[in-house]
Write a protein that holds these residues in place. Sequence first.
Motif, PDB file in Angstrom:
ATOM      1  N   ASP A 227      -5.243  -5.293   5.090  1.00 25.90           N
ATOM      2  CA  ASP A 227      -5.493  -4.098   4.286  1.00 25.90           C
ATOM      3  C   ASP A 227      -6.947  -3.642   4.327  1.00 25.90           C
ATOM      4  OD1 ASP A 227      -6.348  -6.345   2.913  1.00 25.90           O
ATOM      5  OD2 ASP A 227      -5.712  -5.625   0.949  1.00 25.90           O
ATOM      6  N   TYR A 230      -7.288  -1.525   7.430  1.00 20.79           N
ATOM      7  CA  TYR A 230      -6.476  -0.322   7.237  1.00 20.79           C
ATOM      8  C   TYR A 230      -7.187   0.682   6.346  1.00 20.79           C
ATOM      9  CZ  TYR A 230      -2.481   2.549   5.729  1.00 20.79           C
ATOM     10  OH  TYR A 230      -1.646   3.604   5.442  1.00 20.79           O
ATOM     11  N   TRP A 308       0.825   2.220   8.361  1.00 22.91           N
ATOM     12  CA  TRP A 308       0.183   0.929   8.640  1.00 22.91           C
ATOM     13  C   TRP A 308       0.890   0.334   9.849  1.00 22.91           C
ATOM     14  CZ3 TRP A 308      -1.052  -2.981   4.148  1.00 22.91           C
ATOM     15  CH2 TRP A 308      -1.874  -3.996   4.632  1.00 22.91           C
TER      16      TRP A 308
END
Length: 561
Positions: A227, A230, A308
């Motif tokens: 994350d 991302y 994602w």
Amino acid sequence: MLVPAARAGTTTTNPLTPTPALSGAKPHLARAEVIARFLAYPKVHGWLERYPPKPQTDATYSLGSWTVQVWSGKAGEIAKGTVDDASGEVTEALTGPQVAWGMARGVKGAFGGAKINEPWLWLTFCALFLLGLVDWRRPLGVRTVDLVALVSLSVSLWFFNRGHIFAAMPLAYPPLSWALGRCLWVSHRDRPSRGAPVWPVWLLLALTVFLAGFRIGLNVRASNVIDVGYSGVIGADRIWHGQSPYGNFPQEDDLKKCGPADTAGEVRDRVQTNGRCETANPLGDTYGPVAYLAYVPGYLLFGWSHKWDTLPAVHFTSILFDLVALVGLGLVGRRLGGPRVGAAAAFAWAAWPFTQYASSSNTNDSIGPALLVWGFLALTSSTARGAAVAVSGWTKFASLLVLPLWTGYPEARRPRAAALTLLGFLLATVVVFFVLFLEPSPWHAARVFYDRTVSFQLGRDSPFSLWDWRQYHAKGLPDLHLVQRVLEVALVAGSLALAFVPRRRSPLRMAALTAAVLIGFELVLTHWFYLYLPWLFPFVVLALVAPLPGGNPEQPVPAVD
């Protein structure tokens, strides 16, 4: 960011409200028997011994499997798992931080993918690091201890990868404390330790080029994007479209679903207020603006699908700043210490497994150190030093603590040098914070920035350090909150004092004290992680592994500006 599945110490279901079975088929086992089997499971039983007897429990049945939950007073949910209805076997048991934190469960390849976590590959990196940098003429010297300490952090990671958080975290502190003590000692003496790599410069450079190519291949073919990485491409997208990243990240709650469920049954793809279907990352705007600006080139080259997915823009950015750090470290060593120091410094970055761990996880953790290293290359320019601290610090904030130290070179208490350093810092800060002026109200954007970054980071819970284990209210776990506060005050006071002492500053002393400040920052963090190790590594290298020249009256340091 590395956020938990749910905040530790909270319950996700009311333990006093019975939950009906979720399927029509009747279970073979009785609810009481399932709970008894789960509580008797060795891992669960051992953890529950830390709490008062007779905890609250609940068990729900669905599709041939039972989900069991256990609560205890203020500690909240302390255990959770599954029991197979047909065999009565416990198929999953989560205790302590594993209940709320998916990253505490030892999921193979969760960080960096499976390949970098393979023991043979990790140990190969460690072996190359030691074989290439140990002074084999003095194999029992303190230099060897320094190198072993740096790779010994792997022991902590080994326990983490197996979900043993309360064993993993304490094992990270001795190597970091050793490195801190050594950097302070080297700064005090202002002389490098004895010893140097025995291999020819050309061989070290050849191995560095080979490792750099191998690392790129490893990132492209066998890595993942967590994350943290991302968030970078999301922020770049927001900035490119004239929007501040703060408060404008893809959300999940109360928005229309527009994609399939993940392996946990959660739908992360939601239609956002901009009308696009995007994968949620609601807490991704917790970093400084440079952590998003750095991804703009990759975003322009590769775009973003708003999902994602493979995220080539993130891979590009990770590889780019990994190479920027490697090259910058080599150039600093060569300029200030000669070809051998430069070759050894670049090789150290390429061979140390934790720098590849960050690259294979495709995080933003190489951006800050890469920018700070290039600032160190411009050590004789006060303005450039200050600007480098700003762009590095406004990535993940740690580098901001070195500003007082960097105001003075080659001597402290020089008003002109300090003023120019602060000027460079302020100018660079104004430039990178233009993102707040993309919003209709910059003042509101500044408040959102503070809430999403500083306030969030200061108030977060985490089991990934010694400092926040009190949240589990478990017998045998220390409450070191007061100790942490004392150390935090000492760190801030010490960093401020470095604006004035020591007065004479060689390149070695600057590198050693920079490393000491960054190590100190990581030592007192509530939420610490292995991906943060690249923050401090370049300056540990310049102080201990490929040490720069120290104070020498026959070779005065370059004049400033």
